[in-house]
Design a protein around this motif. Structure first.
Motif, mmCIF file in Angstrom:
data_model
loop_
_atom_site.group_PDB
_atom_site.id
_atom_site.type_symbol
_atom_site.label_atom_id
_atom_site.label_comp_id
_atom_site.label_asym_id
_atom_site.label_seq_id
_atom_site.Cartn_x
_atom_site.Cartn_y
_atom_site.Cartn_z
ATOM 1 N N GLU A 1 0.825 -1.220 0.000
ATOM 2 C CA GLU A 1 0.000 0.000 0.000
ATOM 3 C C GLU A 1 0.849 1.255 0.000
ATOM 4 O OE1 GLU A 1 -3.286 2.313 2.807
ATOM 5 O OE2 GLU A 1 -2.965 0.155 3.083
ATOM 6 N N ASP A 2 1.840 1.308 0.873
ATOM 7 C CA ASP A 2 2.702 2.490 0.929
ATOM 8 C C ASP A 2 3.816 2.430 -0.106
ATOM 9 O OD1 ASP A 2 1.443 3.974 3.052
ATOM 10 O OD2 ASP A 2 2.179 2.447 4.439
ATOM 11 N N GLY A 3 4.208 1.222 -0.497
ATOM 12 C CA GLY A 3 5.217 1.081 -1.537
ATOM 13 C C GLY A 3 4.747 1.627 -2.872
ATOM 14 N N LYS A 4 3.436 1.573 -3.114
ATOM 15 C CA LYS A 4 2.877 2.107 -4.359
ATOM 16 C C LYS A 4 3.035 3.624 -4.459
ATOM 17 C CE LYS A 4 -0.716 -1.432 -4.909
ATOM 18 N NZ LYS A 4 -2.184 -1.678 -4.903
ATOM 19 N N LEU A 5 3.326 4.272 -3.336
ATOM 20 C CA LEU A 5 3.444 5.731 -3.333
ATOM 21 C C LEU A 5 4.863 6.212 -3.660
ATOM 22 C CD1 LEU A 5 1.374 6.571 -0.121
ATOM 23 C CD2 LEU A 5 0.609 6.651 -2.490
ATOM 24 N N ILE A 6 5.838 5.301 -3.678
ATOM 25 C CA ILE A 6 7.236 5.703 -3.842
ATOM 26 C C ILE A 6 7.466 6.391 -5.181
ATOM 27 C CG2 ILE A 6 9.612 4.892 -4.021
ATOM 28 C CD1 ILE A 6 8.820 2.621 -2.079
ATOM 29 N N LEU A 7 7.151 5.718 -6.274
ATOM 30 C CA LEU A 7 7.387 6.305 -7.602
ATOM 31 C C LEU A 7 6.542 7.561 -7.825
ATOM 32 C CD1 LEU A 7 7.794 3.146 -9.881
ATOM 33 C CD2 LEU A 7 9.561 4.708 -9.046
ATOM 34 N N PRO A 8 5.253 7.570 -7.438
ATOM 35 C CA PRO A 8 4.487 8.816 -7.579
ATOM 36 C C PRO A 8 5.086 9.980 -6.801
ATOM 37 C CG PRO A 8 2.975 6.988 -7.324
ATOM 38 C CD PRO A 8 4.363 6.434 -7.088
ATOM 39 N N ILE A 9 5.642 9.734 -5.621
ATOM 40 C CA ILE A 9 6.270 10.821 -4.857
ATOM 41 C C ILE A 9 7.493 11.348 -5.607
ATOM 42 C CG2 ILE A 9 7.609 11.345 -2.771
ATOM 43 C CD1 ILE A 9 5.717 9.462 -1.240
ATOM 44 N N ILE A 10 8.295 10.440 -6.147
ATOM 45 C CA ILE A 10 9.482 10.854 -6.898
ATOM 46 C C ILE A 10 9.084 11.631 -8.145
ATOM 47 C CG2 ILE A 10 11.461 10.022 -8.237
ATOM 48 C CD1 ILE A 10 11.573 7.627 -6.283
ATOM 49 N N THR B 1 -15.964 11.339 -7.238
ATOM 50 C CA THR B 1 -16.370 9.975 -6.927
ATOM 51 C C THR B 1 -15.132 9.146 -6.645
ATOM 52 O OG1 THR B 1 -18.275 10.155 -8.409
ATOM 53 C CG2 THR B 1 -17.602 7.937 -7.738
ATOM 54 N N GLU B 2 -15.055 8.577 -5.448
ATOM 55 C CA GLU B 2 -13.889 7.778 -5.068
ATOM 56 C C GLU B 2 -13.981 6.380 -5.683
ATOM 57 O OE1 GLU B 2 -12.927 7.954 -0.816
ATOM 58 O OE2 GLU B 2 -14.466 9.494 -0.647
ATOM 59 N N ARG B 3 -12.996 6.040 -6.495
ATOM 60 C CA ARG B 3 -13.016 4.726 -7.140
ATOM 61 C C ARG B 3 -11.621 4.163 -7.386
ATOM 62 N NH1 ARG B 3 -14.166 8.768 -10.666
ATOM 63 N NH2 ARG B 3 -12.887 8.917 -12.547
ATOM 64 N N LYS B 4 -10.569 4.906 -7.043
ATOM 65 C CA LYS B 4 -9.215 4.472 -7.355
ATOM 66 C C LYS B 4 -8.381 4.351 -6.084
ATOM 67 C CE LYS B 4 -9.299 6.764 -11.890
ATOM 68 N NZ LYS B 4 -8.700 7.837 -12.728
ATOM 69 N N ASP B 5 -7.589 3.268 -6.031
ATOM 70 C CA ASP B 5 -6.696 3.038 -4.907
ATOM 71 C C ASP B 5 -5.236 3.291 -5.268
ATOM 72 O OD1 ASP B 5 -8.751 2.179 -3.162
ATOM 73 O OD2 ASP B 5 -8.742 0.208 -4.122
ATOM 74 N N THR B 6 -4.999 3.641 -6.522
ATOM 75 C CA THR B 6 -3.626 3.812 -7.006
ATOM 76 C C THR B 6 -3.457 5.166 -7.674
ATOM 77 O OG1 THR B 6 -3.459 1.427 -7.399
ATOM 78 C CG2 THR B 6 -1.817 2.836 -8.464
ATOM 79 N N ILE B 7 -2.321 5.791 -7.423
ATOM 80 C CA ILE B 7 -1.969 7.057 -8.082
ATOM 81 C C ILE B 7 -1.004 6.724 -9.215
ATOM 82 C CG2 ILE B 7 -0.869 9.309 -7.804
ATOM 83 C CD1 ILE B 7 -1.744 9.212 -4.861
ATOM 84 N N THR B 8 -1.436 6.934 -10.443
ATOM 85 C CA THR B 8 -0.586 6.643 -11.594
ATOM 86 C C THR B 8 0.489 7.718 -11.756
ATOM 87 O OG1 THR B 8 -1.980 7.854 -13.146
ATOM 88 C CG2 THR B 8 -2.541 5.537 -12.737
ATOM 89 N N LEU B 9 1.494 7.433 -12.565
ATOM 90 C CA LEU B 9 2.568 8.404 -12.761
ATOM 91 C C LEU B 9 2.083 9.674 -13.471
ATOM 92 C CD1 LEU B 9 5.651 6.139 -13.521
ATOM 93 C CD2 LEU B 9 4.726 6.931 -11.338
ATOM 94 N N PRO B 10 1.203 9.579 -14.496
ATOM 95 C CA PRO B 10 0.662 10.818 -15.077
ATOM 96 C C PRO B 10 -0.106 11.644 -14.045
ATOM 97 C CG PRO B 10 0.321 8.998 -16.594
ATOM 98 C CD PRO B 10 0.817 8.394 -15.311
ATOM 99 N N MET B 11 -0.852 10.966 -13.166
ATOM 100 C CA MET B 11 -1.550 11.680 -12.101
ATOM 101 C C MET B 11 -0.549 12.358 -11.174
ATOM 102 S SD MET B 11 -4.421 8.756 -11.330
ATOM 103 C CE MET B 11 -4.892 9.406 -9.736
ATOM 104 N N ALA B 12 0.543 11.665 -10.861
ATOM 105 C CA ALA B 12 1.565 12.229 -9.972
ATOM 106 C C ALA B 12 2.194 13.474 -10.589
ATOM 107 C CB ALA B 12 2.635 11.184 -9.676
ATOM 108 N N LEU B 13 2.427 13.447 -11.905
ATOM 109 C CA LEU B 13 2.968 14.623 -12.585
ATOM 110 C C LEU B 13 2.030 15.812 -12.444
ATOM 111 C CD1 LEU B 13 4.497 13.262 -15.925
ATOM 112 C CD2 LEU B 13 5.705 14.526 -14.136
ATOM 113 N N LEU B 14 0.731 15.565 -12.638
ATOM 114 C CA LEU B 14 -0.253 16.634 -12.513
ATOM 115 C C LEU B 14 -0.275 17.187 -11.094
ATOM 116 C CD1 LEU B 14 -2.594 18.369 -13.513
ATOM 117 C CD2 LEU B 14 -4.129 16.438 -13.066
ATOM 118 N N ILE B 15 -0.240 16.308 -10.106
ATOM 119 C CA ILE B 15 -0.260 16.753 -8.711
ATOM 120 C C ILE B 15 1.006 17.538 -8.392
ATOM 121 C CG2 ILE B 15 -0.382 16.028 -6.304
ATOM 122 C CD1 ILE B 15 -2.954 15.690 -8.008
#
Length: 263
Positions: free
Chosen positions: A77-86, A131-145
């Motif tokens: 769960e938290d490991g999925k956040l590593i690449l999006p944070i970077i 509407t909440e439906r996603k448990d993962t932050i993709t890399l394109p989403m991370a770029l936008l954020i």
């Protein structure tokens, strides 16, 4: 700067850094009416106080991310956040390094503060219809954020407001949006602190701000931060996050009125 002003600025930073209503915008307003010319280093050091709170409040998530990174585990769960944070940190750093100073100075007038308060409020209000439906932050989403976080260099743009609201609008679950927003802020604040210390290491002395005034402001910032952060988390859980838009709309209208009367 006197002690009362230090306390006031600490209260403002400790409250508005977490609530999606822009800490920098409120600090600029307070400094304007106090008649203070405060160097950027002072504001960044107050952000260091809120960084300490972030490290404490999210200590379990931070520990899990670091353990996942050590084991190269990108599936937990938290490991999925590593690449999006970077990935999300890249546009923030690029914006800060290339256009950060211009964004900060150009949009610091009362009129522009009002405009960006209204924009912040609009994004917050729009999150009501997510509407909440996603448990993962993709890399394109991370770029936008990362871009949205970079825009918080503009006074009266809320970093937490822009990032959390955008994640909600992208369909990310509120718990993940809350955690990711503040984990993403850690490298940004550390980077801003390091760069500003290098560029303005003697700015506080030149401005006549002593160690006592800085220490008081930091202490107040840290003390009030835990309450504000808990309030934000509860507002998300209760699906009332969008209500902060009302405050932003009012703040924007007040800025417009002050600008119209020549302040």
């Amino acid at each position: 700067m006197d002690i009362l002003q230090s306390i006031t600025l600490g209260l403002i930073q400790g409250t508005t850094e977490w609530l999606p209503i822009s800490s920098t915008g409120h600090l600029r307003i307070a400094e304007y009416f106090f008649g203070l010319t405060v160097p950027l280093l002072f504001d960044v050091l107050l952000h260091f106080g809120t960084l300490l709170v972030t490290l404490i409040y999210f200590r379990v998530a931070i520990k899990n991310v670091l353990i996942s990174l050590w084991h190269r585990d990108f599936r937990s769960e938290d490991g999925k956040l590593i690449l999006p944070i970077i990935v999300g940190s890249v546009p923030t750093a690029l914006m800060a390094a290339t256009i950060g100073e211009q964004l900060d100075s150009y949009f610091s007038t009362l009129l522009w503060l009002g405009v960006w308060f209204i924009i912040t409020g609009s994004i917050l209000f729009a999150s009501k219809f997510s509407t909440e439906r996603k448990d993962t932050i993709t890399l394109p989403m991370a770029l936008l954020i990362g871009v949205m976080q970079g825009l918080s260099i503009i006074p009266s743009v809320s970093r937490s407001g822009f990032t959390i609201a955008t994640l909600l609008l992208l369909g990310v679950r509120k718990e993940i949006a809350f955690k990711f927003s503040f984990l993403l802020s850690i490298p940004a604040v550390i980077g801003a602190l390091g760069l500003t210390l290098y560029q303005e290491h003697d700015a506080l002395t030149v401005a006549g701000i002593g160690n006592l005034e800085l220490a008081v402001a930091l202490a107040v910032t840290v003390a009030i931060s835990f309450l504000a952060l808990k309030l934000l988390e509860k507002s998300l859980a209760a699906k009332k996050f969008y209500l902060f838009s009302i405050y932003c709309f009012i703040a924007g209208a007040v800025m417009f009125a002050l600008a119209a009367f020549g302040f």
